[in-house]
Scaffold this active site. Sequence first.
Site: not given
Lengths: 425, 425
Positions: A122, A184, A207, A231, A253, A256, A320-321, A354, A408, A413
């Site tokens: 996506y 969708q 989003n 981020s 950063q 963003h 993250e970074h 990036d 068990e 088995h």
Amino acid sequence: MYSNPNRKEWLNLTERPTESLADLQNTVLDIFKEIKQKGDVAIQKYTSLFDGVQLENNCVSIQEINEAKDLVPTELKEAILVAKNNIEKFHTAQKTAKVEVETTVGVTCWQEKRPIQKIGLYIPGGLAPLFSTVLMLAIPANIAGCNEIILCSPPNKEGKMNPVILYTAALCGVTKIFKCGGIQAIAGMTFGTESISKVYKIFGPGNQYVTVAKQVATNFGIAIDMPAGPSELLVLADETCVPKYVASDLLSQAEHGADSQVVLVATNKSIIEPIQKEIAKQIKSLPRKSIAEKAISNSRMILIENKIEAIEFVNEYAPEHLIIVAKEEAFYLENIQNAGSVFVGNYTPESAGDYASGTNHTLPTNGFSKNYSGVNLDSFMKAISFQKITSKGIKNIGKAIEILAEAEGLQAHKNAVSLRLNDLI
Amino acid sequence: MYSNPNRKEWLNLTERPTESLADLQNTVLDIFKEIKQKGDVAIQKYTSLFDGVQLENNCVSIQEINEAKDLVPTELKEAILVAKNNIEKFHTAQKTAKVEVETTVGVTCWQEKRPIQKIGLYIPGGLAPLFSTVLMLAIPANIAGCNEIILCSPPNKEGKMNPVILYTAALCGVTKIFKCGGIQAIAGMTFGTESISKVYKIFGPGNQYVTVAKQVATNFGIAIDMPAGPSELLVLADETCVPKYVASDLLSQAEHGADSQVVLVATNKSIIEPIQKEIAKQIKSLPRKSIAEKAISNSRMILIENKIEAIEFVNEYAPEHLIIVAKEEAFYLENIQNAGSVFVGNYTPESAGDYASGTNHTLPTNGFSKNYSGVNLDSFMKAISFQKITSKGIKNIGKAIEILAEAEGLQAHKNAVSLRLNDLI
């Protein structure tokens, strides 16, 4: 600005603003239900509603891809190739060989990786086309050997998709591209429609609607790359850093989004003021100044002079970074436990990762680097285990299996082994 | 019994009965909320309510572990050690070396794995103690180097935990054991309480409440091993199989539960009747006969004579456990795409992998082997990427980064590179 904060304050300092998306869940579930039932008719309806365009056919044609190629400037094409080349090299190196062990004489176990056959990517719409994310997702999917790599991204009001996205997708081996966005698109890839194939795993940013839709998709058996969040960048620096470089990284950063997390952990007090001054200076000329200002106003400058405490704080924050510019670089690299991607030294800006160093930029944020990897080659594969036992092998471990199965309470088995052992006496 | 079914029928034949657990979600959410707010007081309340015992302290003491050791028969201890040894060997072999590449001159990228620091294991209660699952989860967690490995399992009405569970947990490096089960255990590990530590990832099987609780935990930032579903076995066999062995394997799957999935894909018609006869014969003496009968009555015997179609059907079904007994073994091994764990040949019963061959028995079921790996060493680790760029390196890729950042409208990302390049002219 915090100076050698007490450990009790760490919880506060490592906290991210959390946004509950529970309100969106019902909207998302309704659209999922409709798309499951009505397929492309419902996809068309929501494309018309959310993207403002009626599409007869949402599948991008070869002609459209060829037209897109001509629209991308040569200089940009060349830059894309530089990035592609590095990303390919690093992700190809992540291939793992078959792991094989004879655990007991006659008992051979091995592990092999196989591609996830159907992948959905996506790519969000918006003003700037995120073609770099196409590179980061399609290249490793292709190296992994995934059969189907489809891409969904919303069309503009003219029913077109950004040419750079189309060019990059075709270049990196995407097998089909759909003009379809938002909830969708995620629902379409989850259930499959007449046009859009059902996939097994969905990757990519989006989003808040896309975030919730990806979460919802997991309830229908679809795997996703990782949970989403704003981020973030943490810079861990001492007096060997160049303040204007650190400032530029924090700002890259900050641009963003207003909710971007920007943190400086300084192990030396002397660098804080110069970095702040540089931020104030550089921010003025940024086109996204107002966004960056909001993020910077929420940023944290933390002085932690003790190196052990500094790395423990970073591990607790789990960025993250992470940029490390310090004499004690080796110590920090050895002791970092939780981070998505790490950038080492004055000449390694976050923007290198990036785009073009070769590492992936789809990374765990919001503290998720404590429990998730960033996207890498293995994200597009599954590990399968195998075992082959000889008659000698089953004689060697059969008795143990009988005892364990019996303990068990699983008699069948045990029988499966006993039958074989009896034939081998 | 289906003979060379048409591909249109495959969808039906690969379908699993799906059970919606949505009804349980509200109950689970309520308990999560209460445990988040009230901690151990709420844990105690639900332990009393669901397990019928009031516990002053839910943490298992060293004394209790020592007592448990004396209660486990020597023969069982020895069998556990055989299994432990093999599981350790196979999972240790899965360690991956650092992957390092110079993607462009001066641009070094590398990937390293680090343990997930805090792990929670859930082991269900019930009549039979699932100590084998303790082996399968605690051993790789320990090899990965996870700092904290806690285990939750429900106490019995006397407030005790099964001694074999305690013995195995202590043997395999579990750091703390809690007498706590069900939803309250998963919630406790999600939020942390006064006694139970918060963890980053939760592993282990459980009933439908535990399944939903683990799903809910992911909404609070906790990773889980994989989605759950009823256990399943597909046997792919030709005339080289021993029908009584195949029957015993199908029955060992069938005894797990009435909802267990048991499938035979025969590439040769001659084996079907002998296998059916053997099933009828062997099932009579099973203690769990009534369970096995239900599962067998839902089982599918499918004749697919064409080997390509046979493996394609298997890949479409995506079994948790796959036994292959066929002349064309090499062909099937090369072309299997979707399976959790594969058992090859007449002397490799599924119960070997359940207990002692060395492979893991926590595997993706319900078709999830299309998109998930079974538990392996990497399940307890994260991959972190690193990059270090020299002044020469940033000169080599800086221009490309500037162009790419500009094309995505991210000027501050470009600036971070430009500032450095300007200093290097």
